[in-house]
Design an enzyme around this catalytic site. Sequence first.
Site, PDB file in Angstrom:
ATOM      1  N   ALA A 129       0.802  -1.230   0.000  1.00 38.95           N
ATOM      2  CA  ALA A 129       0.000   0.000   0.000  1.00 38.95           C
ATOM      3  C   ALA A 129       0.832   1.276   0.000  1.00 38.95           C
ATOM      4  O   ALA A 129       0.280   2.371   0.102  1.00 38.95           O
ATOM      5  CB  ALA A 129      -0.934  -0.003   1.211  1.00 38.95           C
TER       6      ALA A 129
ATOM      7  N   ASN B 248      -1.696  -7.373  -2.893  1.00 42.55           N
ATOM      8  CA  ASN B 248      -1.270  -6.564  -4.030  1.00 42.55           C
ATOM      9  C   ASN B 248       0.243  -6.424  -4.146  1.00 42.55           C
ATOM     10  O   ASN B 248       0.750  -6.155  -5.227  1.00 42.55           O
ATOM     11  CB  ASN B 248      -1.902  -5.168  -3.911  1.00 42.55           C
ATOM     12  CG  ASN B 248      -1.352  -4.212  -4.928  1.00 42.55           C
ATOM     13  OD1 ASN B 248      -1.722  -4.244  -6.097  1.00 42.55           O
ATOM     14  ND2 ASN B 248      -0.447  -3.340  -4.500  1.00 42.55           N
TER      15      ASN B 248
ATOM     16  N   SER C 127      -1.912 -10.187 -13.246  1.00 41.39           N
ATOM     17  CA  SER C 127      -1.448  -9.357 -14.352  1.00 41.39           C
ATOM     18  C   SER C 127      -2.022  -9.883 -15.657  1.00 41.39           C
ATOM     19  O   SER C 127      -2.433 -11.041 -15.754  1.00 41.39           O
ATOM     20  CB  SER C 127       0.080  -9.379 -14.418  1.00 41.39           C
ATOM     21  OG  SER C 127       0.556  -8.674 -15.545  1.00 41.39           O
TER      22      SER C 127
ATOM     23  N   TYR D 124       8.245 -12.891 -14.326  1.00 38.87           N
ATOM     24  CA  TYR D 124       7.120 -12.126 -13.788  1.00 38.87           C
ATOM     25  C   TYR D 124       5.798 -12.778 -14.194  1.00 38.87           C
ATOM     26  O   TYR D 124       4.901 -12.974 -13.364  1.00 38.87           O
ATOM     27  CB  TYR D 124       7.175 -10.689 -14.298  1.00 38.87           C
ATOM     28  CG  TYR D 124       6.010  -9.838 -13.858  1.00 38.87           C
ATOM     29  CD1 TYR D 124       5.959  -9.300 -12.578  1.00 38.87           C
ATOM     30  CD2 TYR D 124       4.959  -9.558 -14.734  1.00 38.87           C
ATOM     31  CE1 TYR D 124       4.896  -8.509 -12.171  1.00 38.87           C
ATOM     32  CE2 TYR D 124       3.896  -8.770 -14.341  1.00 38.87           C
ATOM     33  CZ  TYR D 124       3.863  -8.251 -13.057  1.00 38.87           C
ATOM     34  OH  TYR D 124       2.798  -7.483 -12.661  1.00 38.87           O
TER      35      TYR D 124
ATOM     36  N   ALA E 217       5.205 -15.869 -14.999  1.00 37.91           N
ATOM     37  CA  ALA E 217       5.017 -17.137 -14.285  1.00 37.91           C
ATOM     38  C   ALA E 217       4.542 -16.894 -12.863  1.00 37.91           C
ATOM     39  O   ALA E 217       3.658 -17.596 -12.355  1.00 37.91           O
ATOM     40  CB  ALA E 217       6.323 -17.927 -14.271  1.00 37.91           C
ATOM     41  N   SER E 218       5.110 -15.884 -12.214  1.00 46.85           N
ATOM     42  CA  SER E 218       4.741 -15.605 -10.822  1.00 46.85           C
ATOM     43  C   SER E 218       3.294 -15.151 -10.706  1.00 46.85           C
ATOM     44  O   SER E 218       2.605 -15.469  -9.727  1.00 46.85           O
ATOM     45  CB  SER E 218       5.673 -14.542 -10.235  1.00 46.85           C
ATOM     46  OG  SER E 218       5.428 -13.258 -10.774  1.00 46.85           O
ATOM     47  N   LYS E 219       2.806 -14.422 -11.693  1.00 51.54           N
ATOM     48  CA  LYS E 219       1.429 -13.921 -11.666  1.00 51.54           C
ATOM     49  C   LYS E 219       0.434 -14.977 -12.142  1.00 51.54           C
ATOM     50  O   LYS E 219      -0.692 -15.074 -11.628  1.00 51.54           O
ATOM     51  CB  LYS E 219       1.316 -12.653 -12.519  1.00 51.54           C
ATOM     52  CG  LYS E 219       2.059 -11.459 -11.927  1.00 51.54           C
ATOM     53  CD  LYS E 219       1.495 -11.070 -10.573  1.00 51.54           C
ATOM     54  CE  LYS E 219       2.060  -9.778 -10.048  1.00 51.54           C
ATOM     55  NZ  LYS E 219       1.461  -9.368  -8.753  1.00 51.54           N
TER      56      LYS E 219
END
Length: 248
Positions: free
Chosen positions: A17, A87, A139, A153, A155-157
């Site tokens: 945040a 997030n 994403s 990135y 793959a992680s999302k």
Amino acid sequence: MDSPFVIEGKSIFVTGAASGIGRATALLCAKMGAMVTITDLNEEQLKATFESLEGDGHQMVIANLTNNDDLQRLIDTLPKLEGVVCNAGIIKTILAQFADKSDIERILNINTIAPIYLTKLLLENKKIKKEASIVYTSSMGGVYNGAIGNGLYGASKAALVGFVKSLALELAPRGIRVNTVHPGITETNIYNNTSITPEQLEQEKAHYPLKRFGKPEEIANAIVFLLSDASKWMTGSQLLIDGGCSLV
């Protein structure tokens, strides 16, 4: 008639945040009358977010979500929650052949393992109320398209989507809804420490039918929709917010 598009009086927890989508989400939740707990590793920026929150009953906790001691301290601080927004995340563009193991571990630890383990702790410690809503920021990349240098990135999302599909089934008997949002490129500082240049970002805008990137506030609007009763029959869903980029 009462509107279902409200979160007034709800207790909402937002990670990441200090800036970008997480900051916009926290500010909007507070503006709409929710009591917000925010967390991030960046103390200065998180404090700036906290001081900008409207209303009362908010709290901030500085925490590294990949650190077990920080996680336990965070869990102990949290009230019973009606909404969770996972997030926090990072991006790194790197070709697969040049990725070190440390690159792979860092991106997956922050973007995938941390929110999954945080969810486990929230459930284990009974911090999530019945009929609550959990939202994960995924994403467009890795789920709806690929891009050179975006494999780690993506793959992680994408992994979050697989997790959410099963988690939604596990939590459905308690009325807890679980969904993901999938932004296209959004005007945040997440690209500041990447190899992507401002010129490349400008070129990328041409691929968006609406000819611009998204704004953090626009993604926050979608997240709050998923937190509200207006989305009460949505679980295990992926909400794509990409300015039409996936159409071309």
